[in-house]
Write an enzyme that holds these catalytic residues in place. Sequence first.
Site, PDB file in Angstrom:
ATOM      1  N   HIS A 121       0.800  -1.217   0.000  1.00 15.64           N
ATOM      2  CA  HIS A 121       0.000   0.000   0.000  1.00 15.64           C
ATOM      3  C   HIS A 121       0.834   1.269   0.000  1.00 15.64           C
ATOM      4  CE1 HIS A 121      -4.504   0.796   0.997  1.00 15.64           C
ATOM      5  NE2 HIS A 121      -4.086   1.526  -0.023  1.00 15.64           N
ATOM      6  N   ASP A 144     -10.064  -0.700   3.681  1.00 19.94           N
ATOM      7  CA  ASP A 144      -8.872  -1.301   4.278  1.00 19.94           C
ATOM      8  C   ASP A 144      -9.199  -1.768   5.691  1.00 19.94           C
ATOM      9  OD1 ASP A 144      -6.189  -1.866   5.048  1.00 19.94           O
ATOM     10  OD2 ASP A 144      -5.431  -0.141   3.927  1.00 19.94           O
ATOM     11  N   HIS A 146      -6.892  -1.352   7.809  1.00 19.67           N
ATOM     12  CA  HIS A 146      -6.031  -0.405   8.510  1.00 19.67           C
ATOM     13  C   HIS A 146      -6.217   0.985   7.914  1.00 19.67           C
ATOM     14  CE1 HIS A 146      -4.195  -4.432   8.178  1.00 19.67           C
ATOM     15  NE2 HIS A 146      -3.933  -4.279   9.469  1.00 19.67           N
ATOM     16  N   HIS A 161       3.998   1.437   4.551  1.00 18.86           N
ATOM     17  CA  HIS A 161       2.653   1.149   4.036  1.00 18.86           C
ATOM     18  C   HIS A 161       1.573   1.499   5.056  1.00 18.86           C
ATOM     19  CE1 HIS A 161       1.939  -3.305   5.546  1.00 18.86           C
ATOM     20  NE2 HIS A 161       2.490  -2.571   6.468  1.00 18.86           N
ATOM     21  N   ASP A 252      -7.515  -2.166  -0.420  1.00 12.98           N
ATOM     22  CA  ASP A 252      -6.583  -3.140   0.150  1.00 12.98           C
ATOM     23  C   ASP A 252      -7.324  -4.465   0.293  1.00 12.98           C
ATOM     24  OD1 ASP A 252      -4.958  -4.695   1.938  1.00 12.98           O
ATOM     25  OD2 ASP A 252      -4.021  -2.846   2.661  1.00 12.98           O
ATOM     26  N   ASP A 254      -6.871  -6.768   2.198  1.00  8.60           N
ATOM     27  CA  ASP A 254      -7.078  -7.199   3.582  1.00  8.60           C
ATOM     28  C   ASP A 254      -8.297  -6.547   4.229  1.00  8.60           C
ATOM     29  OD1 ASP A 254      -6.382  -4.716   4.781  1.00  8.60           O
ATOM     30  OD2 ASP A 254      -4.320  -5.318   5.144  1.00  8.60           O
ATOM     31  N   GLU A 297      -1.783  -5.250  -1.777  1.00  7.05           N
ATOM     32  CA  GLU A 297      -1.504  -6.204  -0.688  1.00  7.05           C
ATOM     33  C   GLU A 297      -1.955  -7.642  -0.977  1.00  7.05           C
ATOM     34  OE1 GLU A 297       0.457  -5.461   1.707  1.00  7.05           O
ATOM     35  OE2 GLU A 297       0.392  -3.265   1.928  1.00  7.05           O
TER      36      GLU A 297
END
Length: 350
Positions: A121, A144, A146, A161, A252, A254, A297
């Site tokens: 990222h 994301d 995060h 990132h 992302d 994730d 990612e």
Amino acid sequence: MSFSTSIRSLLTAARVSGVPRRLAHRDVGVLGVPFCKGQPRPGVAQAPQRLRDYGMLKKLETMGYRVHDYGDLQFQEFPDDYPAWNIKYPRSIGASCKKISNVVEEVTEKGQVALTLGGDHSLSIGTVHGHAMAEPNMCLIWVDAHSDINTPMASPSGNIHGMVLSFLAKELQKYVPRVPGMEWVKPCLSTKDIAFIGLRDLDPAERCIIEQYNITCYTMHEVDRMGIHRVLEEALHSVNPNLDRPIHLSYDIDSLDPAVSPSTGTPVPGGLSIREGMYIAEEIAATGQLTGIDLVEVNPELGSKQDQELTLFTACEIIGACFGKRRKGNVPEDYVIPTPAESMEGFTSS
């Protein structure tokens, strides 16, 4: 009229109008960014080619897009790239993101939707910056697990990132030191231009920044409580109430639950379902304002072969949705249902 009614009516009009306005030219500029220095797992650099091999670009061509694949960027090596201000590989990342920014700006100015395949990222320092140079009025949807808005001095890991947005947000520059290799980065967004969706793993400084600057933020708690439909309506209204600003979607993998995207470097349980993830992409595509997309990612070297295949499949489905693929089915503009006579044309009876 309430904001929810207003944004709902705009989204409904966009959905029924056919091909999204900004995608009507059907041109997509694809940029591979096999970059991994923003975090510690090198396999993420293999993702751009693996996504191509899995058929992502062929999917877009089948949907009627003209795909311009600019290949994978090559990056300069910095053998003595020592940490600076708690940031690992600052010179390598700075030079790479500057190159990414220049290419994304060029692709966007050609009228193509800039699709960047990562890579980690940290590359979004370049993609968001380049997009903003071409489209200064853009806003950012950050999907994301995060928030990636740590400042260099507050980051517990030193992996950039997780610091991307601190370099891009104007209000945070007092917390960002002068970093070797990153001098070229000019803040290009206000915190009011950012909307987070899907967060569930925040460091203390990130939570503090989000609250202090009142950044639009929908964690998985809000997704569970409100439902993805309302979350997305409110997020869009916050940063793009009239649906007239260009949108950069930084996605992302994730953000999705590890059950559907296990091959990623920082998986966090309790994420978006594949249905919620596709809904976000479908609805943002329907606005007609999506001009920049990051997919980051994916790490095709992590997990079992089944994990890797599932993650690649999920990523391709998300990108298809970003470009108008609908679960209810798509009908080409010039499609005509064949009649029996037309179906037999060219055949002769024996």
